[in-house]
Design a protein around this motif. Structure first.
Motif, PDB file in Angstrom:
ATOM      1  N   ALA A  82       0.830  -1.206   0.000  1.00  0.00           N
ATOM      2  CA  ALA A  82       0.000   0.000   0.000  1.00  0.00           C
ATOM      3  C   ALA A  82       0.868   1.262   0.000  1.00  0.00           C
ATOM      4  N   GLU A  83       1.914   1.256   0.811  1.00  0.00           N
ATOM      5  CA  GLU A  83       2.786   2.435   0.871  1.00  0.00           C
ATOM      6  C   GLU A  83       3.488   2.673  -0.465  1.00  0.00           C
ATOM      7  N   CYS A  84       3.928   1.620  -1.092  1.00  0.00           N
ATOM      8  CA  CYS A  84       4.616   1.751  -2.375  1.00  0.00           C
ATOM      9  C   CYS A  84       3.669   2.272  -3.456  1.00  0.00           C
ATOM     10  N   VAL A  85       2.474   1.731  -3.501  1.00  0.00           N
ATOM     11  CA  VAL A  85       1.504   2.164  -4.515  1.00  0.00           C
ATOM     12  C   VAL A  85       1.109   3.627  -4.294  1.00  0.00           C
ATOM     13  N   VAL A  86       0.864   3.996  -3.042  1.00  0.00           N
ATOM     14  CA  VAL A  86       0.488   5.383  -2.738  1.00  0.00           C
ATOM     15  C   VAL A  86       1.644   6.334  -3.069  1.00  0.00           C
ATOM     16  N   GLU A  87       2.856   5.907  -2.736  1.00  0.00           N
ATOM     17  CA  GLU A  87       4.027   6.748  -3.021  1.00  0.00           C
ATOM     18  C   GLU A  87       4.192   6.971  -4.519  1.00  0.00           C
ATOM     19  N   LYS A  88       4.001   5.939  -5.305  1.00  0.00           N
ATOM     20  CA  LYS A  88       4.137   6.098  -6.759  1.00  0.00           C
ATOM     21  C   LYS A  88       2.983   6.909  -7.340  1.00  0.00           C
ATOM     22  N   ALA A  93       3.646  10.526  -6.163  1.00  0.00           N
ATOM     23  CA  ALA A  93       4.976  10.992  -6.588  1.00  0.00           C
ATOM     24  C   ALA A  93       5.641  11.817  -5.496  1.00  0.00           C
ATOM     25  N   LYS A  94       5.400  11.420  -4.244  1.00  0.00           N
ATOM     26  CA  LYS A  94       6.016  12.075  -3.087  1.00  0.00           C
ATOM     27  C   LYS A  94       6.424  11.000  -2.090  1.00  0.00           C
ATOM     28  N   HIS A  95       7.477  11.302  -1.328  1.00  0.00           N
ATOM     29  CA  HIS A  95       7.933  10.392  -0.274  1.00  0.00           C
ATOM     30  C   HIS A  95       7.832  11.141   1.043  1.00  0.00           C
ATOM     31  N   ASP A  96       6.695  10.964   1.748  1.00  0.00           N
ATOM     32  CA  ASP A  96       6.492  11.654   3.010  1.00  0.00           C
ATOM     33  C   ASP A  96       5.674  10.781   3.959  1.00  0.00           C
ATOM     34  N   THR A  97       5.369  11.325   5.130  1.00  0.00           N
ATOM     35  CA  THR A  97       4.675  10.531   6.148  1.00  0.00           C
ATOM     36  C   THR A  97       3.207  10.284   5.817  1.00  0.00           C
ATOM     37  N   THR A  98       2.651  11.066   4.920  1.00  0.00           N
ATOM     38  CA  THR A  98       1.262  10.845   4.521  1.00  0.00           C
ATOM     39  C   THR A  98       1.094   9.472   3.880  1.00  0.00           C
ATOM     40  N   ASN A  99       2.096   9.045   3.117  1.00  0.00           N
ATOM     41  CA  ASN A  99       2.050   7.723   2.495  1.00  0.00           C
ATOM     42  C   ASN A  99       1.956   6.631   3.562  1.00  0.00           C
ATOM     43  N   SER A 100       2.736   6.772   4.626  1.00  0.00           N
ATOM     44  CA  SER A 100       2.714   5.781   5.698  1.00  0.00           C
ATOM     45  C   SER A 100       1.374   5.783   6.434  1.00  0.00           C
ATOM     46  N   ALA A 101       0.817   6.962   6.636  1.00  0.00           N
ATOM     47  CA  ALA A 101      -0.481   7.049   7.313  1.00  0.00           C
ATOM     48  C   ALA A 101      -1.574   6.388   6.479  1.00  0.00           C
TER      49      ALA A 101
END
Length: 147
Positions: free
Chosen positions: A111-117, A120-128
């Motif tokens: 989920a984190e990888c898909v959301v990050e791609k 197109a950002k690498h931040d804490t929102t992806n982890s949340a």
């Protein structure tokens, strides 16, 4: 003999340059490093590795926590029976924990990888977001409470 006073020293440009850190040349990554990064940036690879690592942590947690399970009938068992019972309990607990942690690691990482791609950002929102997806996926197997 008369001496002439020495002129006061003024900071020169050479002392300012000496305080700067030395400039190091830029090192480009080798082909092996680029290939390794390309492999690790693949969502499937990340997810599988996280699932395997989660399973390993689950086994360790299950063995540790399974050692604390007490039997109701331990007073009636011999030492050999207690050892066998305890080993079985630890095995059951470690298998269950390994399965849960592996699924949790796999879902979270995917989920984190898909959301990050997608973002197109690498931040804490992806982890949340990945945490919410993981929690929802793990609780989806639960039954709806009827009142």
């Amino acid at each position: 003999m008369a001496t002439t006073p020495e002129p006061e020293s003024t900071p020169s440009s050479s002392t300012k340059e000496e305080k700067r850190p030395p400039v190091e040349p830029l090192r480009l990554p080798s082909m092996e490093e680029i290939r390794g990064q390309d492999i690790w940036n693949n969502c499937a690879v990340r997810s599988v590795v996280s699932g395997v690592m989660g399973g390993g942590i689950g086994v360790m947690m299950g063995l540790f926590l399974g050692a604390f399970d007490n039997s109701v009938m331990q007073e009636e068992m011999s030492a050999k029976q207690q050892f066998i019972y305890q080993a079985k309990q630890m095995g059951r607990r470690s298998y269950s924990s390994a399965k849960t942690f592996a699924i949790m690691g796999l879902i979270f990482s995917a989920a984190e990888c898909v959301v990050e791609k997608a973002r197109a950002k690498h931040d804490t929102t992806n982890s949340a977001i990945a945490g919410c997806v993981t929690g929802g996926a793990l609780s989806a197997k639960g039954r709806i409470a009827r009142t």
